[in-house]
Design an enzyme around this catalytic site. Structure first.
Site, PDB file in Angstrom:
ATOM      1  N   TYR A 157       0.849  -1.209   0.000  1.00 29.94           N
ATOM      2  CA  TYR A 157       0.000   0.000   0.000  1.00 29.94           C
ATOM      3  C   TYR A 157       0.876   1.247   0.000  1.00 29.94           C
ATOM      4  CZ  TYR A 157      -3.957   3.076   0.844  1.00 29.94           C
ATOM      5  OH  TYR A 157      -4.917   4.064   0.712  1.00 29.94           O
ATOM      6  N   LYS A 161       1.096   3.877  -3.215  1.00 29.41           N
ATOM      7  CA  LYS A 161       0.658   5.269  -3.100  1.00 29.41           C
ATOM      8  C   LYS A 161       1.829   6.234  -3.321  1.00 29.41           C
ATOM      9  CE  LYS A 161      -3.691   4.514  -2.505  1.00 29.41           C
ATOM     10  NZ  LYS A 161      -4.654   4.908  -3.548  1.00 29.41           N
TER      11      LYS A 161
HETATM   12  N1  LIG Z   1     -10.372   5.868   3.288  1.00 27.04           N
HETATM   13  C1  LIG Z   1      -9.170   6.350   3.559  1.00 27.04           C
HETATM   14  O1  LIG Z   1      -8.791   6.577   4.730  1.00 27.04           O
HETATM   15  C2  LIG Z   1      -8.201   6.675   2.441  1.00 27.04           C
HETATM   16  C3  LIG Z   1      -7.071   7.422   2.760  1.00 27.04           C
HETATM   17  C4  LIG Z   1      -6.161   7.727   1.763  1.00 27.04           C
HETATM   18  C5  LIG Z   1      -6.404   7.305   0.469  1.00 27.04           C
HETATM   19  N2  LIG Z   1      -7.518   6.576   0.185  1.00 27.04           N
HETATM   20  C6  LIG Z   1      -7.698   6.164  -1.198  1.00 27.04           C
HETATM   21  O2  LIG Z   1      -8.922   6.655  -1.685  1.00 27.04           O
HETATM   22  C7  LIG Z   1      -9.427   5.792  -2.701  1.00 27.04           C
HETATM   23  C8  LIG Z   1     -10.849   5.434  -2.393  1.00 27.04           C
HETATM   24  O3  LIG Z   1     -10.881   4.733  -1.152  1.00 27.04           O
HETATM   25  P1  LIG Z   1     -12.185   4.649  -0.216  1.00 27.04           P
HETATM   26  O4  LIG Z   1     -11.720   4.864   1.163  1.00 27.04           O
HETATM   27  O5  LIG Z   1     -13.281   5.483  -0.776  1.00 27.04           O
HETATM   28  O6  LIG Z   1     -12.480   3.083  -0.359  1.00 27.04           O
HETATM   29  P2  LIG Z   1     -13.822   2.252  -0.644  1.00 27.04           P
HETATM   30  O7  LIG Z   1     -13.450   0.856  -0.337  1.00 27.04           O
HETATM   31  O8  LIG Z   1     -14.969   2.885   0.049  1.00 27.04           O
HETATM   32  O9  LIG Z   1     -14.015   2.444  -2.229  1.00 27.04           O
HETATM   33  C9  LIG Z   1     -13.137   1.903  -3.161  1.00 27.04           C
HETATM   34  C10 LIG Z   1     -13.907   1.557  -4.417  1.00 27.04           C
HETATM   35  O10 LIG Z   1     -12.978   1.021  -5.385  1.00 27.04           O
HETATM   36  C11 LIG Z   1     -13.588  -0.080  -6.026  1.00 27.04           C
HETATM   37  N3  LIG Z   1     -12.579  -0.975  -6.584  1.00 27.04           N
HETATM   38  C12 LIG Z   1     -11.734  -1.803  -5.929  1.00 27.04           C
HETATM   39  N4  LIG Z   1     -10.984  -2.490  -6.803  1.00 27.04           N
HETATM   40  C13 LIG Z   1     -11.350  -2.088  -8.045  1.00 27.04           C
HETATM   41  C14 LIG Z   1     -10.948  -2.423  -9.364  1.00 27.04           C
HETATM   42  N5  LIG Z   1     -10.006  -3.359  -9.605  1.00 27.04           N
HETATM   43  N6  LIG Z   1     -11.527  -1.785 -10.415  1.00 27.04           N
HETATM   44  C15 LIG Z   1     -12.489  -0.860 -10.194  1.00 27.04           C
HETATM   45  N7  LIG Z   1     -12.940  -0.513  -8.970  1.00 27.04           N
HETATM   46  C16 LIG Z   1     -12.371  -1.119  -7.909  1.00 27.04           C
HETATM   47  C17 LIG Z   1     -14.420  -0.750  -4.918  1.00 27.04           C
HETATM   48  O11 LIG Z   1     -15.419  -1.604  -5.446  1.00 27.04           O
HETATM   49  C18 LIG Z   1     -14.969   0.449  -4.176  1.00 27.04           C
HETATM   50  O12 LIG Z   1     -16.212   0.856  -4.681  1.00 27.04           O
HETATM   51  C19 LIG Z   1      -8.462   4.600  -2.746  1.00 27.04           C
HETATM   52  O13 LIG Z   1      -7.536   4.769  -3.794  1.00 27.04           O
HETATM   53  C20 LIG Z   1      -7.783   4.659  -1.405  1.00 27.04           C
HETATM   54  O14 LIG Z   1      -6.520   4.046  -1.413  1.00 27.04           O
HETATM   55  C21 LIG Z   1      -8.428   6.254   1.139  1.00 27.04           C
END
Ligand SMILES: NC(=O)c1ccc[n+]([C@@H]2O[C@H](COP(=O)([O-])OP(=O)(O)OC[C@H]3O[C@@H](n4cnc5c(N)ncnc54)[C@H](O)[C@@H]3O)[C@@H](O)[C@H]2O)c1
Length: 261
Positions: A157, A161
């Protein structure tokens, strides 16, 4: 403020969390949105919410790691809405349970890298091809974990990132050098309460309840709370808008002070 009228946007992983909120705020700002997700029903649900509110959207099934599917998605955006101005490379996985390099598997590493980094490369490549005549904005969702390492966060991860962070700068410089009016920026959220995080109960540290997990994570954010998806979506909408016309190759850190400590 941050109007995105007349713009056409693709949001990957738009069925949940940050992707859902970004799709909805872009649509609220006047954009037409193609919501894609590997979870087809979730993407459809987001598009339905947008349409119920009077916005323009449709959903598509997309596994972002499938190179051929990117062509289908940009073609659908062009045929339905006529163009493409904004790509939000948001889809991602957390890699929960793989935080220990000694116990992690190469298979897990490859899986996380393929979704979190390879697919962002594929999205950028396709978007540059499509946007190079008219310009546009590519927004790559990285993380604070693309800037610093974190307890409970796995090697893949962090590496994925960090890769998104520098891939973003490379593509931004490339586009600028060739005179393409394509801005490319990364967004670095702190911990945002979405399914990606809430499902980490019992895996991160010794926490066994939702409240314990929240408290443990809040302690790491000087602002005194976790983020919500809309905190990040507002940044996405800003980068998509012409208000951000002088921003490219930048890192928009929205983290409640996580990386300031
Ligand atoms: N939630 C956090 O604390 C956080 C912090 C920093 C970065 N992020 C990043 O933000 C982004 C969104 O995360 P989130 O927290 O909303 O997560 P989430 O799990 O709520 O949403 C992620 C979405 O991505 C989809 N997904 C997964 N694999 C996929 C694929 N191969 N093809 C297409 N879609 C796919 C899932 O079905 C889901 O709908 C991610 O890139 C995550 O790494 C999240």
């Amino acid at each position: 403020m941050n109007r995105v009228d007349e713009k056409v946007a693709i949001v990957t992983g738009g069925g949940s969390g940050i992707g859902e909120a970004s799709s909805e705020l872009l649509a609220e700002g006047g954009a037409s949105v193609v919501v894609t997700d590997i979870n087809e029903e979730a993407a459809e649900h987001t598009a339905d919410i947008i349409k119920q509110r009077g916005g323009r959207a449709f959903s598509m099934h997309q596994d972002v790691t499938d190179e051929g599917r990117w062509q289908d998605v940009v073609e659908a955006a062009a045929s339905k809405f006529g163009k493409l101005n904004v790509l939000v490379n948001n889809a991602g996985v957390g890699g929960v349970g793989t935080d220990n390099i000694e116990e992690s598997s190469f298979e897990d590493w490859r899986n996380i890298m393929s979704i979190n980094l390879d697919a962002v490369y594929l999205g950028c490549k396709k978007a540059v091809e499509v946007m190079k005549e008219e310009g546009g904005s590519i927004i790559n969702i990285s993380s604070v974990m693309g800037i610093v390492a974190g307890v409970g966060v796995g090697p893949a991860y962090n590496a994925s990132k960090g890769g998104v962070r520098l891939l973003t700068k490379q593509v931004a410089v490339y586009c600028g050098t060739l005179g393409y009016k394509i801005r490319v920026n990364s967004v670095h959220p702190g911990f945002i309460w979405t399914p990606m995080i809430s499902t980490a109960i019992g895996v991160v540290g010794d926490v066994t309840t939702e409240e314990e997990l929240k408290q443990m994570l809040i302690m790491r954010h000087p602002i005194g709370r976790l983020g919500v998806a809309e905190d990040i979506a507002k940044g996405v909408r800003y980068l998509a808008s012409d208000d951000a016309s002088f921003m490219t190759g930048s890192e928009l850190v929205i983290d409640g002070g996580y990386t300031a400590v």
